[in-house]
Design a protein around this motif. Structure first.
Motif, mmCIF file in Angstrom:
data_model
loop_
_atom_site.group_PDB
_atom_site.id
_atom_site.type_symbol
_atom_site.label_atom_id
_atom_site.label_comp_id
_atom_site.label_asym_id
_atom_site.label_seq_id
_atom_site.Cartn_x
_atom_site.Cartn_y
_atom_site.Cartn_z
ATOM 1 N N LYS A 70 11.148 -6.380 -6.967
ATOM 2 C CA LYS A 70 11.234 -7.579 -6.127
ATOM 3 C C LYS A 70 9.932 -8.383 -6.085
ATOM 4 O O LYS A 70 9.945 -9.597 -6.119
ATOM 5 N N PHE A 71 8.803 -7.662 -6.006
ATOM 6 C CA PHE A 71 7.523 -8.347 -5.815
ATOM 7 C C PHE A 71 6.610 -8.281 -7.039
ATOM 8 O O PHE A 71 5.512 -8.819 -7.018
ATOM 9 N N LYS A 72 7.034 -7.600 -8.092
ATOM 10 C CA LYS A 72 6.292 -7.513 -9.362
ATOM 11 C C LYS A 72 4.913 -6.881 -9.186
ATOM 12 O O LYS A 72 3.929 -7.321 -9.766
ATOM 13 N N VAL A 73 4.857 -5.830 -8.364
ATOM 14 C CA VAL A 73 3.595 -5.153 -8.077
ATOM 15 C C VAL A 73 3.676 -3.705 -8.533
ATOM 16 O O VAL A 73 4.635 -3.005 -8.214
ATOM 17 N N ARG A 74 2.642 -3.288 -9.257
ATOM 18 C CA ARG A 74 2.535 -1.897 -9.712
ATOM 19 C C ARG A 74 1.264 -1.237 -9.201
ATOM 20 O O ARG A 74 1.165 -0.030 -9.196
ATOM 21 N N LEU A 75 0.262 -2.020 -8.828
ATOM 22 C CA LEU A 75 -1.025 -1.479 -8.388
ATOM 23 C C LEU A 75 -1.225 -1.722 -6.900
ATOM 24 O O LEU A 75 -0.857 -2.767 -6.377
ATOM 25 N N SER A 76 -1.866 -0.766 -6.247
ATOM 26 C CA SER A 76 -2.147 -0.890 -4.821
ATOM 27 C C SER A 76 -3.628 -0.627 -4.573
ATOM 28 O O SER A 76 -4.233 0.151 -5.300
ATOM 29 N N PRO A 77 -4.166 -1.263 -3.543
ATOM 30 C CA PRO A 77 -3.503 -2.217 -2.671
ATOM 31 C C PRO A 77 -3.386 -3.593 -3.336
ATOM 32 O O PRO A 77 -4.225 -3.973 -4.151
ATOM 33 N N SER A 78 -2.338 -4.290 -2.978
ATOM 34 C CA SER A 78 -2.147 -5.685 -3.407
ATOM 35 C C SER A 78 -1.915 -6.530 -2.167
ATOM 36 O O SER A 78 -1.262 -6.084 -1.225
ATOM 37 N N HIS A 79 -2.457 -7.728 -2.187
ATOM 38 C CA HIS A 79 -2.418 -8.606 -1.012
ATOM 39 C C HIS A 79 -1.828 -9.960 -1.387
ATOM 40 O O HIS A 79 -2.200 -10.524 -2.426
ATOM 41 N N PHE A 80 -0.951 -10.472 -0.527
ATOM 42 C CA PHE A 80 -0.364 -11.800 -0.713
ATOM 43 C C PHE A 80 -0.619 -12.614 0.539
ATOM 44 O O PHE A 80 -0.415 -12.139 1.654
ATOM 45 N N LEU A 81 -1.064 -13.856 0.353
ATOM 46 C CA LEU A 81 -1.266 -14.784 1.456
ATOM 47 C C LEU A 81 -0.260 -15.910 1.272
ATOM 48 O O LEU A 81 -0.294 -16.631 0.262
ATOM 49 N N ILE A 82 0.632 -16.054 2.242
ATOM 50 C CA ILE A 82 1.795 -16.931 2.138
ATOM 51 C C ILE A 82 1.778 -17.916 3.300
ATOM 52 O O ILE A 82 1.524 -17.533 4.446
ATOM 53 N N LYS A 83 2.058 -19.166 3.017
ATOM 54 C CA LYS A 83 2.184 -20.166 4.076
ATOM 55 C C LYS A 83 3.448 -20.968 3.827
ATOM 56 O O LYS A 83 3.662 -21.466 2.714
ATOM 57 N N TRP A 94 0.828 -1.191 0.000
ATOM 58 C CA TRP A 94 0.000 0.000 0.000
ATOM 59 C C TRP A 94 0.869 1.250 0.000
ATOM 60 O O TRP A 94 2.088 1.151 0.033
ATOM 61 N N PHE A 95 0.239 2.422 -0.020
ATOM 62 C CA PHE A 95 0.949 3.680 0.161
ATOM 63 C C PHE A 95 0.007 4.716 0.754
ATOM 64 O O PHE A 95 -1.213 4.640 0.575
ATOM 65 N N VAL A 96 0.571 5.645 1.497
ATOM 66 C CA VAL A 96 -0.210 6.739 2.058
ATOM 67 C C VAL A 96 -0.756 7.557 0.889
ATOM 68 O O VAL A 96 -0.026 7.918 -0.022
ATOM 69 N N GLY A 97 -2.046 7.813 0.903
ATOM 70 C CA GLY A 97 -2.693 8.568 -0.166
ATOM 71 C C GLY A 97 -3.457 7.688 -1.143
ATOM 72 O O GLY A 97 -4.172 8.187 -1.995
ATOM 73 N N CYS A 98 -3.338 6.393 -1.010
ATOM 74 C CA CYS A 98 -4.033 5.441 -1.878
ATOM 75 C C CYS A 98 -5.499 5.352 -1.436
ATOM 76 O O CYS A 98 -5.788 4.982 -0.296
ATOM 77 N N THR A 99 -6.422 5.685 -2.330
ATOM 78 C CA THR A 99 -7.845 5.685 -2.001
ATOM 79 C C THR A 99 -8.347 4.292 -1.638
ATOM 80 O O THR A 99 -9.047 4.111 -0.648
ATOM 81 N N GLY A 100 -7.989 3.279 -2.434
ATOM 82 C CA GLY A 100 -8.415 1.909 -2.136
ATOM 83 C C GLY A 100 -7.831 1.397 -0.836
ATOM 84 O O GLY A 100 -8.476 0.647 -0.101
#
Length: 173
Positions: free
Chosen positions: A129-142, A64-70
């Motif tokens: 590193k994480f191949k993310v350009r859009l926020s918010p993005s969520h990863f669930l890792i086990k 995420w980032f500060v200022g992101c509406t979503g």
């Protein structure tokens, strides 16, 4: 006029995609069922955190980032989820925030903690590193494996909150 419709339609498009799928106009993040990229960071509170230390845990990552509406839209729902798992040593909630540490701290002081340990990263690092350009993005890792991901706000609308809660419960079992 067509460009305005397209731009205003983007948040709706990303929020209507199916759960656990890459959303937006490009693939976000590593492939499902792959090893999540290794990392070693220091949180904005000064705590060390690394993928090696978390490999036997369930790790929930919010980019995420500060200022992101979503991102702002999903805060009360994420807070509710993290409160539910507060004290559960098997689950770690990490926020990879593309904002400078002092600005993250001011934001959280003003708006309240969400329950994630936040790490300040640059946009370039998140993308590389994480191949993310859009926020918010969520990863669930086990156990170090990316089980599921979602790009868009986690809210009751579109049942993303229900999906998110079910995925975490399933990871616990």
């Amino acid at each position: 006029m067509k460009k305005l419709i397209f731009l205003f339609g983007l948040p709706v498009f990303t929020s209507l995609n199916s759960f656990g799928q890459n959303t937006g106009f490009e693939a976000q993040g590593p492939p499902d069922n792959s090893i999540f990229p290794e990392f070693s960071y220091v949180t904005i509170d000064g705590d060390s955190v690394s993928s090696t230390d978390l490999k036997d845990k369930i790790v929930i990552v919010n980019i995420w980032f500060v200022g992101c509406t979503g991102c702002k839209q999903e805060e009360p729902y994420l807070r509710k989820v993290t409160e539910h798992y507060q004290g559960d040593d098997d689950i770690v909630f990490l926020g990879f925030c593309m904002t400078k540490p002092d600005r993250i701290k001011r934001y959280l002081e003003k708006n309240g903690e969400i329950g994630f340990s936040n790490i300040s990263l640059t946009r370039e690092e998140v993308e590389e590193k994480f191949k993310v350009r859009l926020s918010p993005s969520h990863f669930l890792i086990k156990n170090g494996i990316l089980i599921a991901k979602y790009t868009g706000p986690i809210t009751p609308a579109g049942n993303t909150l229900q999906w998110y809660e079910e995925m975490i419960r399933n990871l616990k079992n």
